[in-house]
Design a protein around this motif. Structure first.
Motif, PDB file in Angstrom:
ATOM      1  N   HIS A   1     -13.576   3.560  -2.654  1.00  0.00           N
ATOM      2  CA  HIS A   1     -14.843   3.360  -1.933  1.00  0.00           C
ATOM      3  C   HIS A   1     -15.119   4.598  -1.084  1.00  0.00           C
ATOM      4  O   HIS A   1     -14.231   5.095  -0.393  1.00  0.00           O
ATOM      5  N   ILE A   2     -16.350   5.060  -1.118  1.00  0.00           N
ATOM      6  CA  ILE A   2     -16.690   6.325  -0.464  1.00  0.00           C
ATOM      7  C   ILE A   2     -16.495   6.266   1.050  1.00  0.00           C
ATOM      8  O   ILE A   2     -16.211   7.279   1.696  1.00  0.00           O
ATOM      9  N   ASN A   3     -16.605   5.074   1.658  1.00  0.00           N
ATOM     10  CA  ASN A   3     -16.472   4.951   3.109  1.00  0.00           C
ATOM     11  C   ASN A   3     -15.169   4.308   3.566  1.00  0.00           C
ATOM     12  O   ASN A   3     -14.920   4.237   4.774  1.00  0.00           O
ATOM     13  N   GLU A   4     -14.337   3.848   2.634  1.00  0.00           N
ATOM     14  CA  GLU A   4     -13.107   3.157   3.024  1.00  0.00           C
ATOM     15  C   GLU A   4     -11.839   3.790   2.465  1.00  0.00           C
ATOM     16  O   GLU A   4     -10.752   3.547   2.983  1.00  0.00           O
ATOM     17  N   SER A   5     -11.965   4.581   1.425  1.00  0.00           N
ATOM     18  CA  SER A   5     -10.787   5.188   0.807  1.00  0.00           C
ATOM     19  C   SER A   5     -10.353   6.437   1.557  1.00  0.00           C
ATOM     20  O   SER A   5     -11.186   7.245   1.986  1.00  0.00           O
ATOM     21  N   PHE A   6      -9.037   6.594   1.696  1.00  0.00           N
ATOM     22  CA  PHE A   6      -8.450   7.839   2.185  1.00  0.00           C
ATOM     23  C   PHE A   6      -7.788   8.511   0.978  1.00  0.00           C
ATOM     24  O   PHE A   6      -8.180   8.257  -0.151  1.00  0.00           O
TER      25      PHE A   6
ATOM     26  N   LYS B   1      -6.172  -7.013   1.737  1.00  0.00           N
ATOM     27  CA  LYS B   1      -6.772  -6.172   0.706  1.00  0.00           C
ATOM     28  C   LYS B   1      -6.206  -4.756   0.788  1.00  0.00           C
ATOM     29  O   LYS B   1      -5.858  -4.270   1.860  1.00  0.00           O
ATOM     30  N   ILE B   2      -6.143  -4.119  -0.377  1.00  0.00           N
ATOM     31  CA  ILE B   2      -5.723  -2.718  -0.460  1.00  0.00           C
ATOM     32  C   ILE B   2      -6.791  -1.962  -1.235  1.00  0.00           C
ATOM     33  O   ILE B   2      -7.271  -2.435  -2.270  1.00  0.00           O
ATOM     34  N   ARG B   3      -7.170  -0.800  -0.728  1.00  0.00           N
ATOM     35  CA  ARG B   3      -8.197   0.007  -1.374  1.00  0.00           C
ATOM     36  C   ARG B   3      -7.558   1.212  -2.075  1.00  0.00           C
ATOM     37  O   ARG B   3      -6.687   1.882  -1.512  1.00  0.00           O
ATOM     38  N   PHE B   4      -7.964   1.467  -3.316  1.00  0.00           N
ATOM     39  CA  PHE B   4      -7.510   2.660  -4.040  1.00  0.00           C
ATOM     40  C   PHE B   4      -7.880   3.915  -3.253  1.00  0.00           C
ATOM     41  O   PHE B   4      -8.921   3.966  -2.594  1.00  0.00           O
ATOM     42  N   GLY B   5      -7.041   4.941  -3.342  1.00  0.00           N
ATOM     43  CA  GLY B   5      -7.300   6.203  -2.659  1.00  0.00           C
ATOM     44  C   GLY B   5      -8.068   7.176  -3.535  1.00  0.00           C
ATOM     45  O   GLY B   5      -8.101   7.048  -4.763  1.00  0.00           O
TER      46      GLY B   5
ATOM     47  N   ALA C   1       0.837  -1.204   0.000  1.00  0.00           N
ATOM     48  CA  ALA C   1       0.000   0.000   0.000  1.00  0.00           C
ATOM     49  C   ALA C   1       0.872   1.254   0.000  1.00  0.00           C
ATOM     50  O   ALA C   1       0.587   2.232  -0.694  1.00  0.00           O
ATOM     51  N   ALA C   2       1.951   1.218   0.775  1.00  0.00           N
ATOM     52  CA  ALA C   2       2.868   2.359   0.840  1.00  0.00           C
ATOM     53  C   ALA C   2       3.556   2.584  -0.500  1.00  0.00           C
ATOM     54  O   ALA C   2       3.706   3.722  -0.955  1.00  0.00           O
ATOM     55  N   ILE C   3       3.960   1.489  -1.154  1.00  0.00           N
ATOM     56  CA  ILE C   3       4.627   1.612  -2.462  1.00  0.00           C
ATOM     57  C   ILE C   3       3.661   2.165  -3.510  1.00  0.00           C
ATOM     58  O   ILE C   3       4.020   3.011  -4.329  1.00  0.00           O
ATOM     59  N   LEU C   4       2.420   1.668  -3.497  1.00  0.00           N
ATOM     60  CA  LEU C   4       1.416   2.164  -4.447  1.00  0.00           C
ATOM     61  C   LEU C   4       1.185   3.662  -4.253  1.00  0.00           C
ATOM     62  O   LEU C   4       1.094   4.417  -5.217  1.00  0.00           O
ATOM     63  N   THR C   5       1.112   4.093  -2.995  1.00  0.00           N
ATOM     64  CA  THR C   5       0.925   5.522  -2.706  1.00  0.00           C
ATOM     65  C   THR C   5       2.127   6.333  -3.191  1.00  0.00           C
ATOM     66  O   THR C   5       1.978   7.397  -3.792  1.00  0.00           O
ATOM     67  N   ALA C   6       3.324   5.806  -2.952  1.00  0.00           N
ATOM     68  CA  ALA C   6       4.547   6.517  -3.359  1.00  0.00           C
ATOM     69  C   ALA C   6       4.642   6.663  -4.872  1.00  0.00           C
ATOM     70  O   ALA C   6       5.172   7.648  -5.380  1.00  0.00           O
ATOM     71  N   GLU C   7       4.117   5.678  -5.607  1.00  0.00           N
ATOM     72  CA  GLU C   7       4.229   5.683  -7.069  1.00  0.00           C
ATOM     73  C   GLU C   7       2.983   6.237  -7.763  1.00  0.00           C
ATOM     74  O   GLU C   7       2.855   6.143  -8.975  1.00  0.00           O
ATOM     75  N   SER C   8       2.043   6.788  -6.977  1.00  0.00           N
ATOM     76  CA  SER C   8       0.812   7.343  -7.570  1.00  0.00           C
ATOM     77  C   SER C   8       1.165   8.328  -8.681  1.00  0.00           C
ATOM     78  O   SER C   8       2.041   9.171  -8.520  1.00  0.00           O
ATOM     79  N   GLY C   9       0.465   8.217  -9.783  1.00  0.00           N
ATOM     80  CA  GLY C   9       0.727   9.100 -10.920  1.00  0.00           C
ATOM     81  C   GLY C   9       1.501   8.417 -12.029  1.00  0.00           C
ATOM     82  O   GLY C   9       1.444   8.838 -13.179  1.00  0.00           O
TER      83      GLY C   9
END
Length: 420
Positions: free
Chosen positions: A156-161, A183-187, A125-133
């Motif tokens: 997800h409207i209630n689970e995504s940050f 599981k990992i949720r898209f931001g 999850a941290a790697i996905l966030t770091a590579e966003s874009g």
């Protein structure tokens, strides 16, 4: 390390700087000390030697080779010793770290390996966030998540940050080591056309007053200036409201939802407070009208457009069984098959780049992908004009052609195409 008797030094003087690495030349620093101690270089000359090795300049390396060998002989060793030592230096022309650099990278490599082994979901999850874009990088990481049996879910409207989030575990990257999230949720920040300000407003409202209970609850509580057609469409199409209603039906009600959101001002806020304790079916709220349901193809197209890749499935899923039975796929073409061989493959067109030839004719370079990888395919003018309506991004096609291998890069010269 465990038997000091096995440590050997090519020259006794090398013990001064190779003790920590048990006689082995490991770091760029070791090359410099060899030049200083064995070849008689001064520090300025040693720095030029370092630049020559680091920047891989052939002419400079040749000059340094000659200077180094002469220096070693002058300082008491044989020409053979000098040449053998130089051969040990050659790998550093490809890649060599100085000790400080190696220590830093070693530490980071160990830390990241530890995190991936012991906190795999949080780490990914941290790697996905770091590579966003970086869509290609994200796709690569999600493929690794699949290999690790970690499910990556749409926003997800209630689970995504803002960034990618572990489920469960809120928006924290590190949690209890007994945490069993898989599981990992898209931001929300990853959704094209949404914007960070409206994303932050949604997250803050949810933190302050709890999860949204329905589309009515969402429209009543989010009163941000950027909750408009563009942002609502992005939320719907990316799957944020999937728990409440089907995407196509929501899109059919989009204009009415926006009108309701604007009209539910001070008067509506009073109504919400007055009836807030009653069951939702009894409260005043937005009523969805019937609408046209979206197809899986629609959903995948929207996800590709707004998230950069497919989440709910893949356009080729309907052909998976047939494709997996075939002997030839893109991976086999790239790794095994030779120049000029005829091939037939199927896949999805990821992008099309048209060019105009000197004869003012159009041709195209196409990137086509299957489940094993992607490859460039070329359509010359005579073929392109016949299949121009088929050669469009996101279409699934079958093609026949011949493999072209130019400078180690393989592509396919297309001879015929059909839409699947």
């Amino acid at each position: 390390k465990h038997n000091p008797n096995l440590i050997k030094y090519l020259d006794p003087r090398m013990k001064n700087f190779l003790t920590e690495s048990y006689g082995l030349i490991v770091y760029q620093d070791d090359l410099l000390f060899c030049a200083l101690e064995l070849a008689g270089y001064n520090w300025e000359e040693a720095d030029k030697f370092r630049k020559a090795v680091g920047k891989k300049i052939p002419a400079e390396m040749a000059a340094q080779h000659e200077k180094f060998v002469k220096g070693v002989i002058k300082n008491g060793q044989t020409k053979k010793f000098a040449e053998d030592l130089w051969k040990l230096f050659e790998p550093f022309q490809a890649y060599g770290f100085n000790k400080a650099h190696a220590a830093s990278y070693g530490r980071v490599a160990y830390q990241t390996a530890y995190m991936k082994a012991h906190y795999p979901v949080e780490y990914m999850a941290a790697i996905l966030t770091a590579e966003s874009g970086d869509v290609e990088k994200i796709a690569e990481i999600i493929e690794e998540c699949k290999n690790m049996k970690i499910q990556v879910l749409p926003p997800h409207i209630n689970e995504s940050f803002g960034g990618f989030t572990c489920l469960p575990g809120g928006n924290e990257i590190l949690v209890d080591k007994d945490h069993k999230s898989e599981k990992i949720r898209f931001g929300l920040y990853t959704i094209k056309n949404l914007g960070t300000d409206i994303s932050d407003a949604i997250i803050e409202e949810r933190k302050a007053k709890g999860k949204f209970k329905s589309i009515t609850d969402f429209l009543d509580r989010i009163k941000h200036k950027n909750l408009n057609k563009k942002s609502m469409e992005a939320l719907i199409k990316s799957g944020c409201f999937d728990d409440w209603e089907e995407r196509g039906k929501l899109l059919s009600n989009l204009e009415d939802m926006l009108a309701y959101n604007k009209e539910s001002g001070a008067q509506n806020q009073n109504q919400v407070k007055q009836f807030g304790d009653l069951p939702e079916t009894s409260s005043v709220g937005f009523k969805l009208k019937e609408g046209t349901a979206s197809t899986m193809a629609d959903k995948l197209l929207w996800e590709k457009e707004l998230l950069g890749l497919y989440i709910s499935g893949h356009p080729l899923d309907r052909l998976r069984e047939k494709l997996e039975k075939r002997d030839v796929n893109i991976k086999k073409i790239k790794e095994e098959l030779g120049n000029g061989l005829p091939v037939t493959i199927a896949g999805i067109i990821e992008n099309v780049r048209q060019v105009v030839t000197k004869k003012n004719e159009r041709m195209a370079f196409i990137k086509i992908a299957d489940f094993t990888g992607s490859i460039e395919a070329v359509t010359f003018p005579s073929i392109f004009k016949d299949f121009i309506d088929v050669l469009v991004a996101e279409k699934c096609i079958a093609l026949t052609g011949k493999i072209s291998n130019r400078n180690g890069e393989k592509s396919i010269i297309i001879e015929a195409v059909k839409e699947v």
